[in-house]
Design a protein around this motif. Structure first.
Motif, short mmCIF file in Angstrom:
data_model
loop_
_atom_site.label_atom_id
_atom_site.label_comp_id
_atom_site.label_asym_id
_atom_site.label_seq_id
_atom_site.Cartn_x
_atom_site.Cartn_y
_atom_site.Cartn_z
N SER A 393 4.69 -1.38 6.17
CA SER A 393 4.86 -2.79 6.57
C SER A 393 5.05 -3.70 5.36
O SER A 393 5.60 -4.80 5.49
CB SER A 393 3.65 -3.26 7.39
OG SER A 393 3.76 -2.77 8.70
N THR A 397 9.63 -6.58 5.01
CA THR A 397 9.29 -7.97 4.67
C THR A 397 10.54 -8.75 4.24
O THR A 397 10.70 -9.10 3.07
CB THR A 397 8.24 -8.00 3.54
OG1 THR A 397 8.61 -7.02 2.55
CG2 THR A 397 6.86 -7.70 4.05
N VAL A 426 5.76 -10.88 9.19
CA VAL A 426 6.36 -10.83 7.85
C VAL A 426 5.63 -11.80 6.91
O VAL A 426 5.33 -11.47 5.75
CB VAL A 426 7.87 -11.15 7.93
CG1 VAL A 426 8.46 -11.30 6.54
CG2 VAL A 426 8.59 -10.06 8.72
N PHE A 429 2.41 -10.16 5.83
CA PHE A 429 2.57 -9.03 4.91
C PHE A 429 3.15 -9.45 3.57
O PHE A 429 2.90 -8.79 2.55
CB PHE A 429 3.36 -7.89 5.57
CG PHE A 429 2.46 -7.02 6.40
CD1 PHE A 429 2.20 -7.34 7.73
CD2 PHE A 429 1.79 -5.95 5.84
CE1 PHE A 429 1.32 -6.58 8.49
CE2 PHE A 429 0.91 -5.18 6.58
CZ PHE A 429 0.67 -5.50 7.91
N ARG A 430 3.85 -10.55 3.54
CA ARG A 430 4.29 -11.07 2.23
C ARG A 430 3.06 -11.58 1.47
O ARG A 430 2.97 -11.44 0.24
CB ARG A 430 5.35 -12.14 2.40
CG ARG A 430 6.69 -11.60 2.94
CD ARG A 430 7.84 -12.56 2.69
NE ARG A 430 8.22 -12.55 1.29
CZ ARG A 430 9.20 -11.82 0.78
NH1 ARG A 430 9.94 -11.06 1.56
NH2 ARG A 430 9.47 -11.86 -0.51
N TRP A 433 1.22 -8.53 0.23
CA TRP A 433 1.94 -7.95 -0.91
C TRP A 433 1.63 -8.73 -2.18
O TRP A 433 1.52 -8.16 -3.28
CB TRP A 433 3.44 -7.95 -0.62
CG TRP A 433 4.28 -7.31 -1.69
CD1 TRP A 433 5.25 -7.92 -2.44
CD2 TRP A 433 4.26 -5.94 -2.12
NE1 TRP A 433 5.81 -7.01 -3.31
CE2 TRP A 433 5.23 -5.79 -3.13
CE3 TRP A 433 3.50 -4.83 -1.73
CZ2 TRP A 433 5.47 -4.58 -3.77
CZ3 TRP A 433 3.73 -3.61 -2.37
CH2 TRP A 433 4.70 -3.51 -3.38
#
Ligand code: FAD
Length: 486
Positions: A393, A397, A426, A429-430, A433
């Motif tokens: 995942s 992104t 997204v 998950f950004r 990250w």
């Protein structure tokens, strides 16, 4: 002058010309440079919190000299209640940056407050150093200044014994003393916040050359960042100029790390707090309690960071629909354990605090120092847990621009989960990250491993201060009892 606003902080940076280099170019204005400006705005937002009417009491206290309300992290704590109030203030700041700006101004404020409380310690070097530290502390408190600090000397090679290998031409040292002050030359690392601070503090956590009582490398001073001859060399910026959606943390909390070069810099006498005396320098952190006070600030930052990472992990599993799976629960449980351990150590350090010889309330050493050691391994593991929970995942992104592009309908359809729209997934998950994978996130992991010294030194420090005798006594008594019964 009362606690500053964010605008006053930014104006202060603009007013003080300084030599900052980034990407081969000299930065003209750190408040507008694309790689630095949003980090400066994040610090400005912290100062603004001091002026939110409902937070004013919690963020500030009445200055004992001017009667103005000044930042609470400057307080010289006299009671446990003072420590708790300071912790709440620091948590407020740490939560505002999700724990991602470890060098927020409170880090240095608590250090100088501890030193001012223990000014007699500095007077042992030269009598004027005691009043110097007290006056400087009052100066930064009343002006609400932001400090960076650079404690580490570069070394060209290392000794097996671990004794620092300091050499002229690399390490910072005194070139000469004049009527006006001391002239220093050399380089120091790692001045986090350097370009967006008002002043730089230079001291050492340790100078292990105990065979010599005096050394030109033994220094403790503070000067404005714009002092002639002082230059800051930045690493590349991790604020890539992207949107908040694309790069949620890097676009907000770039605190920047620098090498500081001192090219025959004059440090006025009133800004010198220690000079030459290795034993005094080595003893400063423990004798004055500044180690425990700065660890108290670090514990608040760690707690805010744990809470934030845990929250992200919970949302990730909710979004992916795997929160109930045993391996997710195991990993979430580990994050919960770190969070609650951090809170418990911080609270224990306050509950067991004792006044030091100067009447400053000092957080208990073991629980508060342990928060630093724990985080050198806990935080990298926390980032790893996010990676394990997120898997591919992290790579699903697309950027904000993709949501407005021709593939938007496919993105909206295929990337949605039962618990989330594609856009929310997204976006989350950004963010994850930026904690667990991006350049910004990797730097956070490195920071937590090393910011409070290298792990080997930390482990030895903990071992040195641990009250070992009691544990040994229990075992020897047990062994003696065993002898009696045989
Ligand atoms: C992101 C970040 C921000 C930081 N911010 C600041 C800041 O604001 N102000 C500041 O003053 N400092 C800051 N630091 C610097 C920090 O204090 C140092 O990184 C830390 O003290 C370790 O020193 P070093 O980097 O020189 O590591 P080194 O001393 O180079 O150590 C590297 C590794 O080698 C090992 N090692 C070193 N010497 C020996 C030896 N003789 N024998 C065996 N093993 C050895 C260490 O255990 C370590 O694992 C920051 C660091 C990072 C990563």
């Amino acid at each position: 002058m009362p606690a500053r606003t964010g605008r006053e902080y930014l104006e202060g940076l603009q007013e003080q010309e300084r030599e900052v280099w980034l990407g081969g170019e000299r930065v003209k204005d750190v408040t507008t440079h694309p790689g630095l400006r949003r980090g400066a705005q994040a610090i400005a937002a912290l100062y603004d919190l001091q002026h939110v009417p409902e937070l004013r009491e919690a963020m500030t206290y009445v200055s004992p000299t001017s009667g103005e309300r000044v930042g609470l992290s400057f307080i010289v704590p006299r009671t446990r209640a003072d420590l708790e109030a300071r912790r709440e203030m620091m948590l407020q700041w740490a939560r505002a940056t999700c724990g991602m700006m470890g060098r927020s101004p409170d880090f240095m404020n608590v250090t100088f407050a501890a030193w001012a409380g223990a000014a007699d310690y500095f007077a042992q070097g030269r009598s004027q150093f005691g009043p110097n530290i007290r006056r400087y502390y009052e100066y930064i408190r009343e002006k609400d200044l932001t400090l960076t600090h650079a404690l580490i000397n570069l070394q060209r090679s290392r000794t097996v014994s671990g004794v620092l290998n300091l050499e002229e031409g690399t390490a910072l040292h005194v070139v000469r003393e004049t009527d006006a002050g001391v002239v220093v030359r050399g380089a120091r690392v790692l001045a986090t916040l350097g370009p967006i601070a008002d002043e730089i503090a230079v001291y050492s956590p340790r100078l292990a050359q105990l065979d010599q009582p005096h050394s030109p490398f033994a220094l403790n001073f503070a000067i404005p960042c714009g002092t002639p001859g002082l230059r800051f060399l930045c690493r590349e910026s991790f604020d890539l100029g992207r949107s908040r959606f694309d790069h949620p943390l890097g676009s907000r909390f770039e605190e920047m790390d620098c090498v500081a070069f001192f090219d025959d810099v004059l440090v006025p006498w009133e800004r010198v707090f220690m000079l030459g005396d290795i034993n005094l320098i080595n003893g400063t952190a423990m004798a004055t309690g500044s180690s425990m006070h700065s660890a108290h600030q670090g514990a608040a930052k760690n707690l805010a960071k744990c809470e934030f990472v845990l929250g992200v992990a919970l949302l990730m599993t909710q979004t992916l629909g795997n929160a109930h799976l045993p391996h997710s629960e195991e990993r979430l449980g580990e994050l919960m354990m770190y969070t609650e351990l951090m809170r418990a150590c911080m609270r224990a350090a306050e509950a067991d605090a004792e006044p030091d010889q100067w009447g400053t309330m000092r957080p208990a050493a073991m629980p508060v120092e342990i928060t630093r050691n724990l985080f050198t391994t806990a935080y990298p593991r926390m980032a790893e847990i996010l990676q394990l929970l997120g898997s591919s995942s992290f790579m699903i992104t697309p950027t904000e621009a993709d949501f407005g592009g021709p593939l938007a309908p496919a993105i909206e359809q295929y990337l949605a989960t039962e618990g989330s729209t594609a856009r929310d997934r997204v976006k989350l998950f950004r963010l994850a990250w930026d904690i667990a994978g991006s350049a910004f996130g990797s730097r956070q992991v490195l920071y937590e491993r090393f910011f409070a010294s290298d792990p080997l030194t930390r482990a030895r420090f903990l071992s040195a201060i641990y009250p070992k005798a009691e544990m040994i006594k229990r075992v020897t008594e047990f062994l003696e009892r065993s002898d009696e019964t045989s």
